[in-house]
Design a protein around this motif. Structure first.
Motif, PDB file in Angstrom:
ATOM      1  N   VAL A 306     124.591  65.042  71.761  1.00 19.46           N
ATOM      2  CA  VAL A 306     123.445  66.006  72.121  1.00 19.46           C
ATOM      3  C   VAL A 306     123.496  66.548  73.675  1.00 19.46           C
ATOM      4  CG1 VAL A 306     121.124  66.271  72.216  1.00 19.46           C
ATOM      5  CG2 VAL A 306     122.079  65.037  70.431  1.00 19.46           C
ATOM      6  N   LEU A 307     124.060  65.567  74.424  1.00 14.68           N
ATOM      7  CA  LEU A 307     123.934  65.792  76.051  1.00 14.68           C
ATOM      8  C   LEU A 307     125.389  65.717  76.182  1.00 14.68           C
ATOM      9  CD1 LEU A 307     122.344  66.150  78.702  1.00 14.68           C
ATOM     10  CD2 LEU A 307     122.003  63.896  78.846  1.00 14.68           C
ATOM     11  N   LYS A 308     125.758  66.673  77.073  1.00 13.26           N
ATOM     12  CA  LYS A 308     127.189  66.724  77.765  1.00 13.26           C
ATOM     13  C   LYS A 308     127.292  65.769  78.759  1.00 13.26           C
ATOM     14  CE  LYS A 308     129.454  70.764  76.432  1.00 13.26           C
ATOM     15  NZ  LYS A 308     128.928  71.985  76.477  1.00 13.26           N
ATOM     16  N   PRO A 309     128.276  64.727  78.747  1.00 18.43           N
ATOM     17  CA  PRO A 309     128.379  63.515  79.806  1.00 18.43           C
ATOM     18  C   PRO A 309     128.687  64.512  81.150  1.00 18.43           C
ATOM     19  CG  PRO A 309     130.389  63.783  78.006  1.00 18.43           C
ATOM     20  CD  PRO A 309     129.256  64.555  77.571  1.00 18.43           C
ATOM     21  N   ALA A 310     129.389  65.539  81.289  1.00 18.23           N
ATOM     22  CA  ALA A 310     129.399  66.236  82.544  1.00 18.23           C
ATOM     23  C   ALA A 310     128.103  66.666  83.211  1.00 18.23           C
ATOM     24  CB  ALA A 310     130.296  67.362  82.594  1.00 18.23           C
ATOM     25  N   ARG A 311     127.164  66.893  82.313  1.00 18.81           N
ATOM     26  CA  ARG A 311     126.023  67.401  82.794  1.00 18.81           C
ATOM     27  C   ARG A 311     125.193  65.953  83.219  1.00 18.81           C
ATOM     28  NH1 ARG A 311     121.752  71.299  82.968  1.00 18.81           N
ATOM     29  NH2 ARG A 311     119.602  70.574  82.047  1.00 18.81           N
ATOM     30  N   LEU A 312     125.014  64.961  82.316  1.00 16.62           N
ATOM     31  CA  LEU A 312     124.485  63.872  82.927  1.00 16.62           C
ATOM     32  C   LEU A 312     125.070  63.286  84.376  1.00 16.62           C
ATOM     33  CD1 LEU A 312     122.427  61.486  82.635  1.00 16.62           C
ATOM     34  CD2 LEU A 312     124.181  60.164  81.290  1.00 16.62           C
ATOM     35  N   GLN A 313     126.335  63.284  84.418  1.00 14.88           N
ATOM     36  CA  GLN A 313     127.133  62.944  85.617  1.00 14.88           C
ATOM     37  C   GLN A 313     126.695  63.909  86.884  1.00 14.88           C
ATOM     38  OE1 GLN A 313     131.351  63.323  85.568  1.00 14.88           O
ATOM     39  NE2 GLN A 313     131.497  61.375  83.953  1.00 14.88           N
ATOM     40  N   ASN A 314     126.572  65.154  86.820  1.00 13.17           N
ATOM     41  CA  ASN A 314     126.176  66.074  87.759  1.00 13.17           C
ATOM     42  C   ASN A 314     124.578  65.630  87.898  1.00 13.17           C
ATOM     43  OD1 ASN A 314     126.610  68.295  89.537  1.00 13.17           O
ATOM     44  ND2 ASN A 314     125.911  69.843  88.228  1.00 13.17           N
ATOM     45  N   TYR A 315     123.638  65.366  86.864  1.00 11.20           N
ATOM     46  CA  TYR A 315     122.337  64.931  87.347  1.00 11.20           C
ATOM     47  C   TYR A 315     122.385  63.823  88.199  1.00 11.20           C
ATOM     48  CZ  TYR A 315     117.639  63.179  86.385  1.00 11.20           C
ATOM     49  OH  TYR A 315     116.457  62.484  86.200  1.00 11.20           O
ATOM     50  N   LEU A 316     123.064  62.769  88.006  1.00 14.01           N
ATOM     51  CA  LEU A 316     122.942  61.364  88.522  1.00 14.01           C
ATOM     52  C   LEU A 316     123.607  61.379  89.898  1.00 14.01           C
ATOM     53  CD1 LEU A 316     124.076  58.898  85.631  1.00 14.01           C
ATOM     54  CD2 LEU A 316     121.780  59.357  86.519  1.00 14.01           C
TER      55      LEU A 316
END
Ligand SMILES: Nc1nc2c(ncn2[C@@H]2O[C@H](COP(=O)(O)OP(=O)(O)OP(=O)(O)O)[C@@H](O)[C@H]2O)c(=O)[nH]1
Ligand SMILES: [Mg+2]
Ligand SMILES: [Zn+2]
Length: 360
Positions: A306-316
């Motif tokens: 549901v959530l792209k890993p790259a988006r989460l990485q960018n957020y973190l």
């Protein structure tokens, strides 16, 4: 051009009242040069310089003039900067390598903006993660973003890119245009009503100056060309200027940005990542870092796609940057406080020494 067309309103007027000096005239900073500013007072453009005091006063209320600021001038001297409605700031360049002090100083790109256009070329410049970073920066500054995907003529499926950006930029208007041919540019005028100011942000070569020319219907800005002789881009923008668009508002053309260092931590990251924010509320631990804890809804969302890993990485990554920034700002505030006490101690010592008669 009237003051109202330049964006003057009750907010600035109220703030100007308090100065109550008939020799001061309101004007807007429409151009920033090396040691000077171009201001417009509603009648004409004036080349002005900042009062010496503005260079030295580093009290929190004292502002140094930036593009878009409303100021009070006396002849060609900028005497005061009026409080800002908002300011687009980023970490000062060289922040990582410079002295700790410069690292905790923000650079104001522009003030009193109604809209910020993120311009991204649909060539090698296209990068969704960078757009997420721009959004965080812009929300932090309390400005409204619009994404412009330029050079649509160079991409086989510009609308697919627009859809991809829409899926990460919740509720942000996204347009695919060609600044060069003018295709799709007209719809941007809705963000440029008379009296409003929009700023252009983006990498060098994204087409910001070309867009200004297309909107003004004239070659008001030199756009980058690739010189055959040296094989390098020429006419890259080096100054910040606010250009009035005939029959519409104003647009601020900026030099290209290479590094978008976050500066403020005013909740912009939550606004830019509302999906992660909502998921995080359901995590088992309220202080979940979404990295290794059990019961993490955010990582679950990544696992089920549901959530792209790259988006989460960018957020973190940005989250960590902001934490680091907060620590440095705190440290610097502590140091300033320490230095202040040191000064007081020295002063007291001198005072004591003075009082005591010297015995030879
Ligand atoms: N094919 C195509 N080229 C474009 C378009 N818009 C701009 N360009 C070209 O891209 C190059 C860079 O354009 P500029 O407008 O100078 O870019 P800029 O964002 O102002 O760059 P800086 O001033 O360095 O920040 C120029 O050669 C433009 O002709 C477009 O829509 N399509
Ligand atoms: Mg330019
Ligand atoms: Zn979590």
């Amino acid at each position: 051009m009237s003051l109202e067309n330049l964006g003057w309103n009750g907010f600035f007027e109220n703030n100007a009242y308090s100065f109550d000096d008939p020799n001061l005239t309101p004007a807007r900073i429409i151009g920033v040069r090396k040691n000077a500013f171009i201001v417009h007072d509603g009648d004409r453009e004036i080349l002005a310089t900042a009062a010496g005091r503005l260079y030295h006063d580093d009290s929190p209320d004292s502002l140094f003039p930036a593009a878009g600021d409303w100021v009070l001038i006396r002849d060609t001297i900028i005497a005061h900067v009026l409080p800002r409605r908002n300011a687009l700031s980023r970490g000062a360049s060289g922040a990582r390598h410079g002295r700790a002090e410069s690292a905790v100083r923000g650079q104001v790109i522009a003030a009193n903006l109604d809209t910020v256009f993120i311009v991204c070329g649909l060539d090698r410049d296209y990068n969704v993660r960078r757009i997420e970073r721009y959004l965080t920066l812009i929300y932090n500054c309390g400005c409204s973003p619009v994404v412009i995907l330029n050079k649509a003529d160079l991409h086989p499926a510009p609308l697919d890119c627009a859809a991809e950006v829409e899926s990460v930029a919740f509720g942000v208007p996204v347009f695919a245009v060609s600044a060069k041919s003018g295709q799709g540019v007209e719809v941007l005028r809705q963000f440029l009503p008379p009296g409003q100011t929009a700023a252009l942000l983006g990498s060098s070569g994204a087409g910001k100056s070309t867009l200004v020319n297309q909107l003004s219907g004239a070659e008001v800005r030199a756009a980058k060309e690739v010189s055959e002789a040296v094989g390098k881009g020429v006419h890259t923008t080096t100054t910040r200027d606010i250009i009035p668009i005939p029959g519409a508002g104003m647009i601020l053309d900026n030099p290209g940005i290479r590094e978008i260092a976050l500066w403020d931590d005013a909740g912009g990251i939550d606004d830019a990542f509302p999906d992660i924010q909502a998921l995080a509320k359901e995590c088992h631990y309220t202080d979940c870092t979404h990295e290794h804890e059990p019961g993490c809804r955010v990582r679950e969302a990544v696992e089920i796609g549901v959530l792209k890993p790259a988006r989460l990485q960018n957020y973190l990554k940005m989250q960590k940057e902001l934490e680091f920034l907060n620590q440095r700002q705190e440290k610097s505030a502590n140091r300033v406080e320490k230095e202040r006490w040191k000064e007081i101690a020295i002063y007291q010592k001198q005072f004591k020494n003075k009082k005591r008669p010297r015995i030879r």
